[in-house]
Design an enzyme around this catalytic site. Structure first.
Site, mmCIF file in Angstrom:
data_model
loop_
_atom_site.group_PDB
_atom_site.id
_atom_site.type_symbol
_atom_site.label_atom_id
_atom_site.label_comp_id
_atom_site.label_asym_id
_atom_site.label_seq_id
_atom_site.Cartn_x
_atom_site.Cartn_y
_atom_site.Cartn_z
ATOM 1 N N LYS A 65 0.810 -1.221 0.000
ATOM 2 C CA LYS A 65 0.000 0.000 0.000
ATOM 3 C C LYS A 65 0.849 1.280 0.000
ATOM 4 O O LYS A 65 0.417 2.299 -0.530
ATOM 5 C CB LYS A 65 -0.966 0.002 1.192
ATOM 6 C CG LYS A 65 -2.078 -1.054 1.048
ATOM 7 C CD LYS A 65 -3.096 -0.957 2.165
ATOM 8 C CE LYS A 65 -4.084 -2.112 2.081
ATOM 9 N NZ LYS A 65 -5.160 -2.014 3.080
ATOM 10 N N ASP A 101 -10.259 2.416 2.461
ATOM 11 C CA ASP A 101 -10.375 1.653 3.710
ATOM 12 C C ASP A 101 -11.141 2.422 4.797
ATOM 13 O O ASP A 101 -12.038 1.877 5.441
ATOM 14 C CB ASP A 101 -8.980 1.288 4.245
ATOM 15 C CG ASP A 101 -8.314 0.175 3.440
ATOM 16 O OD1 ASP A 101 -9.031 -0.695 2.915
ATOM 17 O OD2 ASP A 101 -7.078 0.184 3.343
#
Ligand code: ATR
Length: 277
Positions: A65, A101
């Site tokens: 990420k 997220d």
């Protein structure tokens, strides 16, 4: 057919192909969604190859990420705040990076679990990447207070300081776990990696106000260690992170396809699969 993929290492366990296939069926979108295993030293090359083959976008999972953040040529404000990217979209202008997220967490809390955050006292446990990604989306809900607590207190203080300008009217503070003694909260979110070691963070008792919700970003077949500890500490409502997983996927799908899928049936299907495992 437009192609998408989840890229990670490992990636075999990822539920994203199942989730996006269900979204595609439900919304009548013609798309393919694959799993792509990238070598640990080959993330950028793997993304470039998928893009060269006509790929339109990727979800990014552990441990890439941060690399995805660096690779993106343009980023959303929420990706910028998270310092990490879990969604890439490829177009004629290059690589766009987003982070869904935190939005997935907030949508699961407010929409699926019926737990409004405005005016509430929220405790966020952890100060790593998962916690960082949640801070801005949580603050955007205008809670009365957001306390970030971490095993290593200095990291929680630094994280709170980093978002001071975004706090608005919310009281924003950071501390270690022992300093939580005597305080109580309406919503407690576990964003620590403790569950990976089958452990719960070592918290003082009495954290849960009447009616409070304990939320674990992790999920599993049974109760997670954090949720078991929360139950013992009197948390009346408890939820794991399966809903967040489906909601972050829905946010990615919305970014790519311009339509928001109905997550409820997909979440129910995953819950059934998990129980039958
Ligand atoms: P992630 O990207 O999943 O957030 P990370 O950046 O490595 O992973 O952060 C892990 C977080 O889990 C940290 O907040 C870590 O606390 P420390 O900063 O004190 O290391 C927390 N963590 C990991 N194991 C833990 C445990 N057993 N109890 C409490 N916190 C734990």
């Amino acid at each position: 057919m437009d192609r998408y993929a989840v890229v990670g290492n490992p990636v075999a366990h990822s539920k994203s192909p199942q989730i996006h296939a269900a979204f595609a069926r439900q919304t009548g979108q013609a798309l393919g969604y694959e799993r792509v295993l990238a070598p640990l030293d080959g993330f950028a090359a793997t993304v470039a190859a998928f893009r060269a083959e006509g790929g339109r976008g990727m979800n990014v999972t552990v441990p890439f990420k941060l690399e995805a953040f660096a690779l993106a040529e343009r980023r959303s404000a929420r990706a910028q705040a998270a310092g990490a990217v879990n969604t890439l979209a490829f177009d004629s202008e290059g690589i766009f990076g987003d982070n869904t997220d935190g939005a997935g967490l907030v949508r699961d809390l407010t929409h699926n679990l019926g737990c409004p955050l405005a005016g509430r006292r929220i405790l966020l446990l952890g100060a790593g990447g998962a916690a960082r990604g949640a801070v801005l989306p949580l603050l955007a809900e205008r809670p009365a207070a957001l306390t970030i607590a971490n095993r290593t207190a200095a990291k929680a203080l630094a994280l709170a300081d980093a978002f001071r300008a975004e706090a608005g009217t919310a009281a924003l503070d950071g501390c270690g776990f022992p300093e939580l003694a005597g305080r109580s909260f309406d919503v407690v979110v576990n964003a620590t990696a403790a569950s990976l070691a089958d452990a719960a963070p070592a918290l003082p008792p009495g954290l849960y106000a009447p009616g409070a919700l304990a939320y674990d970003m992790m999920y599993g077949r049974g109760e997670t260690p954090f949720l078991a500890a929360a139950r013992a500490d009197g948390a009346e409502r408890r939820a794991d992170g399966l809903g967040m997983l489906v909601e972050q996927a829905a946010e990615s799908f919305l970014l790519w396809r311009g339509v928001r899928p109905d997550t409820a049936p997909v979440l129910a299907e995953l819950r059934r699969d998990l129980a039958a495992r």
